[in-house]
Design an enzyme around this catalytic site. Structure first.
Site, PDB file in Angstrom:
ATOM      1  N   ASP A   1     -52.923 -48.768 133.798  1.00 29.69           N
ATOM      2  CA  ASP A   1     -53.732 -48.959 132.591  1.00 29.69           C
ATOM      3  C   ASP A   1     -55.176 -48.521 132.815  1.00 29.69           C
ATOM      4  O   ASP A   1     -55.758 -47.802 132.006  1.00 29.69           O
ATOM      5  CB  ASP A   1     -53.697 -50.428 132.159  1.00 29.69           C
ATOM      6  CG  ASP A   1     -52.294 -50.912 131.871  1.00 29.69           C
ATOM      7  OD1 ASP A   1     -51.387 -50.063 131.758  1.00 29.69           O
ATOM      8  OD2 ASP A   1     -52.094 -52.127 131.775  1.00 29.69           O
TER       9      ASP A   1
ATOM     10  N   ARG B   1     -54.233 -47.099 126.144  1.00 29.03           N
ATOM     11  CA  ARG B   1     -53.311 -46.056 126.598  1.00 29.03           C
ATOM     12  C   ARG B   1     -51.908 -46.327 126.070  1.00 29.03           C
ATOM     13  O   ARG B   1     -51.545 -47.441 125.711  1.00 29.03           O
ATOM     14  CB  ARG B   1     -53.292 -45.946 128.109  1.00 29.03           C
ATOM     15  CG  ARG B   1     -52.727 -47.160 128.839  1.00 29.03           C
ATOM     16  CD  ARG B   1     -51.259 -47.008 129.212  1.00 29.03           C
ATOM     17  NE  ARG B   1     -50.690 -48.261 129.712  1.00 29.03           N
ATOM     18  CZ  ARG B   1     -49.905 -49.030 129.003  1.00 29.03           C
ATOM     19  NH1 ARG B   1     -49.608 -48.745 127.746  1.00 29.03           N
ATOM     20  NH2 ARG B   1     -49.390 -50.138 129.521  1.00 29.03           N
TER      21      ARG B   1
ATOM     22  N   HIS C   1     -40.727 -49.038 133.932  1.00 32.99           N
ATOM     23  CA  HIS C   1     -40.177 -49.931 134.951  1.00 32.99           C
ATOM     24  C   HIS C   1     -39.892 -49.206 136.265  1.00 32.99           C
ATOM     25  O   HIS C   1     -38.957 -49.553 136.988  1.00 32.99           O
ATOM     26  CB  HIS C   1     -38.895 -50.620 134.458  1.00 32.99           C
ATOM     27  CG  HIS C   1     -39.159 -51.714 133.474  1.00 32.99           C
ATOM     28  ND1 HIS C   1     -39.627 -52.957 133.834  1.00 32.99           N
ATOM     29  CD2 HIS C   1     -39.051 -51.739 132.117  1.00 32.99           C
ATOM     30  CE1 HIS C   1     -39.767 -53.706 132.748  1.00 32.99           C
ATOM     31  NE2 HIS C   1     -39.441 -52.996 131.694  1.00 32.99           N
TER      32      HIS C   1
ATOM     33  N   TYR D   1     -37.921 -59.565 133.222  1.00 33.23           N
ATOM     34  CA  TYR D   1     -38.803 -58.809 134.117  1.00 33.23           C
ATOM     35  C   TYR D   1     -38.611 -59.181 135.590  1.00 33.23           C
ATOM     36  O   TYR D   1     -38.380 -58.317 136.444  1.00 33.23           O
ATOM     37  CB  TYR D   1     -40.267 -59.020 133.708  1.00 33.23           C
ATOM     38  CG  TYR D   1     -41.226 -58.103 134.435  1.00 33.23           C
ATOM     39  CD1 TYR D   1     -41.531 -56.844 133.925  1.00 33.23           C
ATOM     40  CD2 TYR D   1     -41.804 -58.487 135.638  1.00 33.23           C
ATOM     41  CE1 TYR D   1     -42.400 -55.991 134.592  1.00 33.23           C
ATOM     42  CE2 TYR D   1     -42.672 -57.643 136.314  1.00 33.23           C
ATOM     43  CZ  TYR D   1     -42.964 -56.403 135.788  1.00 33.23           C
ATOM     44  OH  TYR D   1     -43.812 -55.565 136.459  1.00 33.23           O
TER      45      TYR D   1
ATOM     46  N   GLY E   1     -49.213 -53.874 123.676  1.00 30.93           N
ATOM     47  CA  GLY E   1     -48.725 -53.036 124.767  1.00 30.93           C
ATOM     48  C   GLY E   1     -49.523 -51.765 124.966  1.00 30.93           C
ATOM     49  O   GLY E   1     -49.026 -50.808 125.564  1.00 30.93           O
TER      50      GLY E   1
ATOM     51  N   GLY F   1     -52.263 -57.426 122.461  1.00 31.52           N
ATOM     52  CA  GLY F   1     -50.857 -57.798 122.570  1.00 31.52           C
ATOM     53  C   GLY F   1     -49.885 -56.745 122.085  1.00 31.52           C
ATOM     54  O   GLY F   1     -48.702 -57.013 121.948  1.00 31.52           O
TER      55      GLY F   1
ATOM     56  N   ASP G   1     -42.856 -48.078 138.135  1.00 32.30           N
ATOM     57  CA  ASP G   1     -44.093 -48.161 138.920  1.00 32.30           C
ATOM     58  C   ASP G   1     -43.941 -49.150 140.072  1.00 32.30           C
ATOM     59  O   ASP G   1     -44.365 -48.882 141.187  1.00 32.30           O
ATOM     60  CB  ASP G   1     -45.297 -48.514 138.035  1.00 32.30           C
ATOM     61  CG  ASP G   1     -45.097 -49.743 137.169  1.00 32.30           C
ATOM     62  OD1 ASP G   1     -43.949 -50.216 137.038  1.00 32.30           O
ATOM     63  OD2 ASP G   1     -46.095 -50.239 136.613  1.00 32.30           O
TER      64      ASP G   1
END
Length: 492
Positions: free
Chosen positions: A204, A51, A58, A260, A157, A155, A60
């Site tokens: 995802d 997806r 940022h 993060y 994303g 990797g 969710d």
């Protein structure tokens, strides 16, 4: 969402017609390789896609919805069963990189052992296997012969791991003649993936299972996981998306305390502060502030966000640090919570390193980005055809600007790719994923895809990575349209 996972007998119901010839060749090759490796006829084929998040970054973990879509890149698993044993024999089309593995069912209590400390490709299959057999509690599951082909770059994303886990869970269901809905498959896959140490929020897996061809997916998390198919505008020429991975990898173990983890803490602190100023109970997320304060409001969703942003700007005290934010002592005074209590609550479980907390910046990003998701959804539903592309593109560009300037999760390479793309026919370009590297997504039209890809290859990849191979380039930048979610393929 409670519908069963579909059985599809034609590839054009999964992929865009332009991709069918290539996919047909790929499926036939995989089926042939299965027979060559396992010496038996295939009985079933399942697939689940990766997806890309079109908008909603940022937010969710702040409780707000996001808007991803399934992409053409996916994981396909071909399999056959045996009643002679309960062994799993799993091979990969790329046998050099992913060697064949074999393991056995370990009983209802344990199902299968997964060592999450090792980066082992077959662990993702074990996740789906374990999740399904824990649900169905079979005494003697079928033994399996499997062949896997994945085209979602690891990797990058684009959720290669979620695609693999969802496909694996579906393979186990199909092999054992079990019945499961899309919703159940999604919920099991979300929990199952945590067996490899990934604390997934659900976007995802939702996009991988619940997406529909030619639609994006609005995924909401509060009060419970809920999805809605969003029709993308019908335009002439047709719209298309290009995904470009910057190949910049942010080492989360190194950068999380300042990136993060810090952003999560800042958004929690912002929620506490606004709740206090609005005389609401103490809450964890900005979505809870939004829901509680506007519970009986007659304002539209977008008007509520505008109103809350205005109030937030009035409430926050003056920033005395040259726009760097507030010190921990200042935050303590703003929230009326002792410094040690703040440290214990927010900075112990996950490490955080900072001198300042940028609560104003993060509040502006989260509330404006959540509003953009709603606006994007409404623009799609009320599409005016060609003119809607510009509206969607403007929202994507505003999202990137906010990610860069307010949430500070972009990086020079992301900014460069977006600038190159906009100069070469992209209506909207933004990062997609956590940021600080990783992938970008670009909205364009079908007739402009080749030009856009060439421009990014020449002006970004070949300049920044002069030794990049053609194979690496093909993995790094891909064109896609919204494809269908997880399916059982019967057309072989």
């Amino acid at each position: 969402m409670s519908a069963p996972v579909p059985s599809i007998n034609s590839l054009d119901k999964i992929y865009d017609p332009s991709a069918v010839p290539k996919q047909d060749k790929r499926y036939k090759n995989l089926l042939a390789q299965f027979e060559k490796v396992h010496g038996r006829k295939p009985e079933f084929v399942v697939r689940s896609p990766g997806r890309v998040n079109l908008i909603g970054e940022h937010i969710d973990y702040c409780g707000f919805g996001v808007l991803p879509m399934a992409i053409e890149r996916d994981v396909i698993i071909v399999g056959s069963t045996t009643d002679e044993d309960t062994k799993i024999r799993i091979a990969n089309i790329n046998s050099k990189k992913y060697p064949a593995r074999e393991f056995d069912y370990e009983g209802k209590e344990k199902v299968v052992s997964i060592d999450s400390t090792k980066l082992e490709w077959s662990n993702y299959f074990k996740c789906g296997y374990k999740g399904m057999l824990e649900k169905f509690q079979l005494d003697t599951p079928k033994g399996l012969y499997l062949m896997v082909d994945g085209t979602v770059p690891a990797g990058g994303g684009l959720s290669s791991s979620a695609a693999f886990v969802c496909a694996s869970a579906l393979a186990v269901v199909t092999a054992n003649n079990l019945s499961i809905s899309k919703t159940e498959l999604t919920e099991i896959a979300i929990v199952a993936e945590r067996n490899v140490g990934v604390n997934s929020g659900g976007m995802d897996q939702s996009a991988s299972v619940l997406s529909e061809k030619d639609f994006a997916l609005h995924v909401e998390f509060v009060p419970k996981l809920r999805t809605q198919a969003v029709p993308l505008p019908v335009t002439s020429p047709k719209l298309a998306f290009v995904i470009a991975n910057t190949l910049v990898v942010a080492d989360k173990f190194v950068t999380a305390p300042r990136n993060y983890n810090l952003r999560v803490v800042e958004t929690h602190m912002a929620a506490l502060f606004l709740a206090k100023k609005l005389n609401l109970p103490a809450v964890d997320t900005l979505k809870e502030v939004y829901d509680l304060y506007y519970k009986d409001s007659s304002l539209s969703e977008v008007e509520r966000f505008t109103d809350l942003l205005k109030k937030a700007e009035e409430f926050y005290p003056k920033d005395n640090s040259n726009n760097n934010g507030y010190t921990l002592d200042e935050v303590s005074q703003m929230l009326d919570i002792p410094v040690k209590e703040l440290q214990d609550k927010y900075m112990t479980r996950f490490p955080v390193e900072t001198d300042y907390f940028r609560l104003v910046h993060r509040t502006k990003h989260v509330l404006s980005e959540a509003s953009r998701v709603i606006e994007f959804h409404k623009a799609c539903e009320n599409s005016q055809g060609d003119s809607t592309i510009k509206t969607l593109g403007d929202l994507m560009n505003a999202s990137q600007e906010s990610c860069d300037k307010l949430f500070m999760c972009s990086c020079p390479e992301i900014n460069d790719v977006c600038e190159i793309a906009r100069k070469n026919g992209s209506f909207g370009s933004r990062l997609s994923g956590a940021g600080w590297g990783g992938s970008t997504v670009h909205l364009t039209t079908e007739d402009n895809v080749a030009k856009l890809i060439d421009a990014i290859k020449n002006e970004f990849y070949r300049k920044k990575y002069p030794n990049i191979t053609e194979e690496e380039l093909d993995d790094a930048i891909i064109a896609t349209k919204p494809c269908s979610g997880a399916a059982i393929y019967t057309g072989f």
